[in-house]
Design an enzyme around this catalytic site. Sequence first.
Site, PDB file in Angstrom:
ATOM      1  N   ASP A 258      14.666   7.362  -2.720  1.00 56.40           N
ATOM      2  CA  ASP A 258      15.632   7.392  -3.816  1.00 56.40           C
ATOM      3  C   ASP A 258      14.866   7.776  -5.080  1.00 56.40           C
ATOM      4  OD1 ASP A 258      17.947   7.161  -5.228  1.00 56.40           O
ATOM      5  OD2 ASP A 258      18.107   4.981  -5.108  1.00 56.40           O
ATOM      6  N   LYS A 290      12.209  -1.393  -4.827  1.00 58.46           N
ATOM      7  CA  LYS A 290      11.860  -0.125  -5.468  1.00 58.46           C
ATOM      8  C   LYS A 290      10.895  -0.301  -6.631  1.00 58.46           C
ATOM      9  CE  LYS A 290      16.386   1.745  -4.220  1.00 58.46           C
ATOM     10  NZ  LYS A 290      17.690   2.241  -4.697  1.00 58.46           N
TER      11      LYS A 290
END
Length: 505
Positions: A258, A290
Amino acid sequence: MLFLNAKFIDLDLGENAVIVNEEDLKGTSYYPQDRVLIESHAGSVIGNIYSTKTMVNKGEVGMLVSELAEISISEGEEVKLRHAEKPESIPFIKKKMDGQVLNPHEIRTIIDEIVSKKLSNIELSAFVSSTYINGMNMDEISEMTKRIAETGDMIAWEKSLVVDIHSIGGVPGNKYALLSIPILAAAGITVPKTSSRAITSPAGTADVMEVLTNVELKEEEIKRIVKTTNGCLAWGGGVNLAPADDIIINVERPVSIDPQPQLLASVMAKKIATGIKYTVIDIPVGKGVKIKNEAEGAKLARKFIELGESLNIKVECVLTYGGQPLGRAIGPALEAREAIEALQDPKNAPKSLIEKALSLAGILLELGGAAQIGEGQNLAWEILESGKALEKFNQIITEQGGTPKKPEEIELGDYVEEILAPIDGYITDISNTAITNVVKEAGAPRDKKAGILLNSKIGNKVKQGDVLYTIYSGSEERLVSAINLARRVYPVKVEGMLIERISKF
């Protein structure tokens, strides 16, 4: 140029494709993966050639469902195939692969050709990879965000104050929105929540909500539901909001990446498209998500705020603990169960879930004027504890076309395995990455009944033979694969108080 008869193929390849018998390609200038324009009396569509010996007969061209619908072709109708021009954006993608800055025209062209399906999945993957490796500056991200929003529908609201909560994800079990949204809606705040499906996690908000009700809503349905209930929990892809984003996500999902420019643009494009004026962005921080540390989180928060300013959207970011799953349930059906249990009996719900849901809702209650600064979380708790949030949640489920369920009425996978503690000790680590991979191996998010239910969290004491967690799957084969993976990666680690004995001998 080829003249062939269209044949219906019930297949989804994630891109436009035409399937041609290899005999029809012999002696021509057409080769597999060539880009062609398919023309009929009703219109044209671009696709890539795939050859076959048996799927279609000589003289036929296999066309996918989406293509037939796109230009209203009837099965058996003659269509014309000819070479299509190379997309204008190919050199722009190469430019980004070389680490150069794209100008507004180049960015808009790439996004336009993504939506018009002029780019193959291979070409789109190259673009996504280039932004993952080389990044984008804020001008590039802002331009990409605006263009992604402009490619789809834009919802306008009668009310001037429309708010939203969004998490960048990465935390397994991140079901807070199923509590926060009804809390806000019950307070009279307009909160049209649209979410993506899972990208890197085992279940996105849309995947969890889909266990309970319809999430594929059209624009007019969302407007009606929000007018009635003040809120909704819908899948953004069902509303044609920022369609370029959904196409990009489909390429990101298989490799679980992502890129930060796409992350920023994806989140904020949906806010533009849904008419959001105030949004709180949840940035989980910790091992296996993340964002690894608070410094990285603060840097990303500043980017969101700066991007919001360029788009006239007020953004407030919060860094939240993401070092282990939120709550105990991971996977669509299990998370839906846990969310309803928390709405019914918040005092006995996992503290991490309640605290996060209340914190995020509280900020927007303050921004929306429903609570004084510093009092938002208290008001959120009052709404949750009183049962008003549960009542509102059930109203939203009903308006979206579902029937409110009790937690025990939500079906789980028939194939179940309990994983036991190998020794007496304490749980020292729950790996987000390992949990995510095991749940995906069990079949989630496509298999809504697949998932993991944790019996204990980090710091809890366990005895040998205690159940650490339970794996659920709708497939025996998938369950076996998940068990084998769990035995290799140890999602939940148990250690005794004695770590190591050291002596001079």
